[in-house]
Design a protein around this motif. Structure first.
Motif, PDB file in Angstrom:
ATOM      1  N   MET A   1      67.977  48.941  14.851  1.00  0.00           N
ATOM      2  CA  MET A   1      67.705  47.510  15.041  1.00  0.00           C
ATOM      3  C   MET A   1      66.524  47.053  14.189  1.00  0.00           C
ATOM      4  O   MET A   1      66.557  45.974  13.598  1.00  0.00           O
ATOM      5  CB  MET A   1      67.437  47.202  16.521  1.00  0.00           C
ATOM      6  N   GLU A   2      65.499  47.877  14.126  1.00  0.00           N
ATOM      7  CA  GLU A   2      64.331  47.530  13.310  1.00  0.00           C
ATOM      8  C   GLU A   2      64.731  47.437  11.832  1.00  0.00           C
ATOM      9  O   GLU A   2      64.316  46.519  11.127  1.00  0.00           O
ATOM     10  CB  GLU A   2      63.233  48.581  13.503  1.00  0.00           C
ATOM     11  N   GLY A   3      65.542  48.373  11.382  1.00  0.00           N
ATOM     12  CA  GLY A   3      66.026  48.342  10.004  1.00  0.00           C
ATOM     13  C   GLY A   3      66.861  47.104   9.723  1.00  0.00           C
ATOM     14  O   GLY A   3      66.720  46.461   8.685  1.00  0.00           O
ATOM     15  N   ARG A   4      67.738  46.764  10.666  1.00  0.00           N
ATOM     16  CA  ARG A   4      68.557  45.551  10.493  1.00  0.00           C
ATOM     17  C   ARG A   4      67.686  44.299  10.429  1.00  0.00           C
ATOM     18  O   ARG A   4      67.970  43.377   9.660  1.00  0.00           O
ATOM     19  CB  ARG A   4      69.570  45.440  11.627  1.00  0.00           C
ATOM     20  N   LYS A   5      66.647  44.251  11.269  1.00  0.00           N
ATOM     21  CA  LYS A   5      65.746  43.099  11.260  1.00  0.00           C
ATOM     22  C   LYS A   5      65.040  42.968   9.910  1.00  0.00           C
ATOM     23  O   LYS A   5      64.809  41.866   9.429  1.00  0.00           O
ATOM     24  CB  LYS A   5      64.700  43.230  12.366  1.00  0.00           C
ATOM     25  N   ASP A   6      64.668  44.111   9.334  1.00  0.00           N
ATOM     26  CA  ASP A   6      63.987  44.094   8.038  1.00  0.00           C
ATOM     27  C   ASP A   6      64.942  43.748   6.897  1.00  0.00           C
ATOM     28  O   ASP A   6      64.563  43.061   5.951  1.00  0.00           O
ATOM     29  CB  ASP A   6      63.336  45.450   7.756  1.00  0.00           C
ATOM     30  N   ILE A   7      66.175  44.231   6.982  1.00  0.00           N
ATOM     31  CA  ILE A   7      67.131  44.073   5.886  1.00  0.00           C
ATOM     32  C   ILE A   7      67.799  42.699   5.880  1.00  0.00           C
ATOM     33  O   ILE A   7      68.073  42.142   4.815  1.00  0.00           O
ATOM     34  CB  ILE A   7      68.189  45.198   5.932  1.00  0.00           C
ATOM     35  N   LEU A   8      68.037  42.122   7.047  1.00  0.00           N
ATOM     36  CA  LEU A   8      68.776  40.863   7.123  1.00  0.00           C
ATOM     37  C   LEU A   8      68.184  39.749   6.255  1.00  0.00           C
ATOM     38  O   LEU A   8      68.906  39.124   5.473  1.00  0.00           O
ATOM     39  CB  LEU A   8      68.908  40.411   8.577  1.00  0.00           C
ATOM     40  N   PRO A   9      66.871  39.463   6.337  1.00  0.00           N
ATOM     41  CA  PRO A   9      66.345  38.396   5.473  1.00  0.00           C
ATOM     42  C   PRO A   9      66.468  38.729   3.985  1.00  0.00           C
ATOM     43  O   PRO A   9      66.710  37.842   3.167  1.00  0.00           O
ATOM     44  CB  PRO A   9      64.877  38.271   5.875  1.00  0.00           C
ATOM     45  N   LEU A  10      66.332  40.007   3.649  1.00  0.00           N
ATOM     46  CA  LEU A  10      66.467  40.403   2.250  1.00  0.00           C
ATOM     47  C   LEU A  10      67.901  40.195   1.761  1.00  0.00           C
ATOM     48  O   LEU A  10      68.120  39.710   0.645  1.00  0.00           O
ATOM     49  CB  LEU A  10      66.060  41.871   2.076  1.00  0.00           C
ATOM     50  N   GLU A  11      68.887  40.559   2.610  1.00  0.00           N
ATOM     51  CA  GLU A  11      70.287  40.358   2.232  1.00  0.00           C
ATOM     52  C   GLU A  11      70.622  38.873   2.141  1.00  0.00           C
ATOM     53  O   GLU A  11      71.386  38.469   1.259  1.00  0.00           O
ATOM     54  CB  GLU A  11      71.212  41.060   3.224  1.00  0.00           C
ATOM     55  N   ASN A  12      70.053  38.066   3.029  1.00  0.00           N
ATOM     56  CA  ASN A  12      70.277  36.620   2.956  1.00  0.00           C
ATOM     57  C   ASN A  12      69.722  36.049   1.660  1.00  0.00           C
ATOM     58  O   ASN A  12      70.366  35.237   0.997  1.00  0.00           O
ATOM     59  CB  ASN A  12      69.644  35.917   4.159  1.00  0.00           C
ATOM     60  N   GLU A  13      68.529  36.460   1.313  1.00  0.00           N
ATOM     61  CA  GLU A  13      67.918  35.991   0.069  1.00  0.00           C
ATOM     62  C   GLU A  13      68.719  36.473  -1.137  1.00  0.00           C
ATOM     63  O   GLU A  13      68.892  35.740  -2.110  1.00  0.00           O
ATOM     64  CB  GLU A  13      66.467  36.483  -0.010  1.00  0.00           C
ATOM     65  N   LEU A  14      69.233  37.698  -1.058  1.00  0.00           N
ATOM     66  CA  LEU A  14      70.064  38.226  -2.138  1.00  0.00           C
ATOM     67  C   LEU A  14      71.334  37.382  -2.298  1.00  0.00           C
ATOM     68  O   LEU A  14      71.766  37.100  -3.420  1.00  0.00           O
ATOM     69  CB  LEU A  14      70.408  39.689  -1.862  1.00  0.00           C
ATOM     70  N   GLY A  15      71.922  36.983  -1.182  1.00  0.00           N
ATOM     71  CA  GLY A  15      73.100  36.113  -1.245  1.00  0.00           C
ATOM     72  C   GLY A  15      72.772  34.782  -1.909  1.00  0.00           C
ATOM     73  O   GLY A  15      73.576  34.250  -2.691  1.00  0.00           O
ATOM     74  N   GLU A  16      71.599  34.238  -1.607  1.00  0.00           N
ATOM     75  CA  GLU A  16      71.167  32.995  -2.250  1.00  0.00           C
ATOM     76  C   GLU A  16      71.007  33.194  -3.757  1.00  0.00           C
ATOM     77  O   GLU A  16      71.388  32.327  -4.551  1.00  0.00           O
ATOM     78  CB  GLU A  16      69.851  32.517  -1.640  1.00  0.00           C
ATOM     79  N   LYS A  17      70.467  34.335  -4.141  1.00  0.00           N
ATOM     80  CA  LYS A  17      70.289  34.621  -5.573  1.00  0.00           C
ATOM     81  C   LYS A  17      71.645  34.761  -6.270  1.00  0.00           C
ATOM     82  O   LYS A  17      71.814  34.321  -7.411  1.00  0.00           O
ATOM     83  CB  LYS A  17      69.465  35.897  -5.782  1.00  0.00           C
ATOM     84  N   ARG A  18      72.611  35.377  -5.583  1.00  0.00           N
ATOM     85  CA  ARG A  18      73.953  35.486  -6.170  1.00  0.00           C
ATOM     86  C   ARG A  18      74.560  34.109  -6.395  1.00  0.00           C
ATOM     87  O   ARG A  18      75.183  33.845  -7.429  1.00  0.00           O
ATOM     88  CB  ARG A  18      74.864  36.315  -5.261  1.00  0.00           C
TER      89      ARG A  18
END
Length: 163
Positions: free
Chosen positions: A73-90
């Motif tokens: 859960m901690e990993g998902r919390k850390d990764i989710l905003p990064l993946e969202n930002e990555l989607g915005e960059k795509r």
């Protein structure tokens, strides 16, 4: 005029019969495809997504399960905003590369930002894997280390489809 009307009616009749035949065929095709999948994968589809699929083979005790859940859960919390930002960059990359003005400098900058985000995601996953390894015994570590990562699973899936 009368011939035109008759020809039109006949074409409509043939078209509607063809459409009806295709509609009746769908449930049979679905059943046939379901049967093929069951034959290939067994009655219960044993394919699972994510790292949880291999973790089930670790035979964790209750304390380890709780710790594992917290780490995941901690990993998902850390990764989710990064993946969202990555989607915005795509999306930004698509926008920049499809417009009338093709700005290579801006595209390169977005690609660099995407690379940084991907590196951050990988670093979080590496940290997460280290934390998981710390709660496992030696036998469990061996099994955990043999679980293929996402990239390996993807390559295996692609290789199976090519056969």
């Amino acid at each position: 005029m009368r011939q035109f009307t008759i020809v039109t009616l006949l074409l409509l009749l043939v078209g509607s019969v063809t459409v009806q035949a295709q509609k009746k065929d769908r449930p049979e095709r679905r059943a046939e495809m379901k049967e093929r999948v069951e034959q290939r994968n067994g009655k219960q589809d044993r394919r699972h997504r994510g790292p949880e699929s291999g973790i089930k083979n670790l035979d964790l005790n209750e304390d380890q399960k709780v710790q594992m859940k917290e780490i995941m859960m901690e990993g998902r919390k850390d990764i989710l905003p990064l993946e969202n930002e990555l989607g915005e960059k795509r999306a930004r990359l698509r926008t920049l590369s499809s417009g009338d003005t093709y700005d290579v400098k801006a595209l390169n900058q977005v690609v660099d930002e995407m690379s940084e985000l991907q590196a951050s995601i990988k670093k979080v996953r590496i940290t997460q894997k280290d934390e998981i390894r710390n709660i496992l015994n030696d036998e469990q570590k061996f099994i955990f280390d043999t679980i293929p990562d996402r990239k390996e699973r993807l390559h295996k899936r692609i290789a199976r489809k090519k056969r």
